[in-house]
Enzyme design. Structure first.
Site, mmCIF file in Angstrom:
data_model
loop_
_atom_site.group_PDB
_atom_site.id
_atom_site.type_symbol
_atom_site.label_atom_id
_atom_site.label_comp_id
_atom_site.label_asym_id
_atom_site.label_seq_id
_atom_site.Cartn_x
_atom_site.Cartn_y
_atom_site.Cartn_z
ATOM 1 N N ASP A 1 0.818 -1.207 0.000
ATOM 2 C CA ASP A 1 0.000 0.000 0.000
ATOM 3 C C ASP A 1 0.856 1.263 0.000
ATOM 4 O OD1 ASP A 1 -2.298 -1.571 0.142
ATOM 5 O OD2 ASP A 1 -2.279 -1.584 2.333
ATOM 6 N N TYR B 1 6.287 -10.067 6.472
ATOM 7 C CA TYR B 1 6.254 -8.625 6.681
ATOM 8 C C TYR B 1 6.747 -8.329 8.094
ATOM 9 C CZ TYR B 1 3.393 -7.551 2.532
ATOM 10 O OH TYR B 1 2.930 -7.377 1.256
#
Length: 249
Positions: A52, A110
């Site tokens: 994002d 992540y």
């Protein structure tokens, strides 16, 4: 046509995510323009995931097809001279015709970073989430452990990209502290939209006493996004590790 996999890293602050968009500067668009000037024809890159706006990548894989015969060892140097300083191609590898950066990815990691101190640190602006109230990382870890395994993660996804199923398998979710920096490392076979940021927000809410870390299983079973913690800011999130069968890393 050759199929080339690129290993790259980028700081996402200046970009509206990875994916090409009509009215915003993105990592993919910037990379494609630079690649096109090197190989001499338009390029379409497939990325390992849709990071994002504001999200970073310490490791990222993308692939593209080209008729150019430029040797792989020359591609990083040639492309990097045409890229801004916050995107760097580290390695180029010729891969099999069926290789696809997202479809061939076995699992991803992540890392979310929280700067947990009463005083903010200027060097972590847009690189970690500044959270001034003390967080107990052991309580966060208790909450995080409940996410490990195969579950329906609808309670920790934001409305966005449609997906066939909200079931995913989380391989580990480890939370550690070094001084004022808390690192939340999560590995899964795939992630839903904003899933990592909502999982971290849920762990922070547990540490903040808004609910018990042992409430996480019931939150997941309820599939209600409003029952979980908030979606934490994008600037603390990094793609840090990827797994493939082919040697592209």
């Amino acid at each position: 046509m050759r199929n080339i996999a690129l290993k790259l890293m980028y700081v996402g602050t200046a970009y509206h995510g990875w994916q090409v968009q009509k009215n915003a500067v993105t990592v993919a668009e910037t990379l494609e323009h630079s690649l096109a000037s090197v190989v001499g024809h338009p390029v379409k890159c497939t990325g390992a995931g849709r990071t994002d706006a504001g999200v970073h990548a310490e490791t990222y894989i993308a692939n593209f097809r080209t008729s150019s015969r430029i040797p792989c060892d020359r591609i990083p140097l040639a492309v990097n001279t045409r890229l801004p300083d916050d995107i760097v191609v580290v390695k180029a590898t010729e891969v099999s015709d069926g290789f696809n950066a997202i479809g061939s990815c076995l699992k991803k990691e992540y890392t979310y970073r929280i700067y947990n101190s009463h005083i903010r640190n200027a060097f972590y602006v847009n690189r970690a989430w500044f959270y001034p109230k003390h967080l107990d990382e052991t309580v966060m870890q208790r909450a995080a452990s409940h996410f490990v395994g195969t579950h329906d993660f609808a309670a920790v996804r934001s409305v966005g990209t449609e997906t066939r199923t909200t079931v995913r398998t989380v391989h580990y979710f480890n939370i550690s502290r070094s001084g004022e920096l808390i690192e939340c490392r999560v590995c899964a076979d795939g992630f839903l939209y904003n899933m990592v940021r909502a999982m971290v927000g849920t762990c922070v809410y547990a540490a903040d006493g808004k609910f018990s870390p042992d409430d996480v299983p019931a939150i997941l079973e309820g599939r209600n996004r409003t029952a979980a913690g908030p979606t934490v800011p994008a600037g603390g999130l990094y793609m840090t590790k990827l797994w493939y069968q082919e040697d592209v890393l």
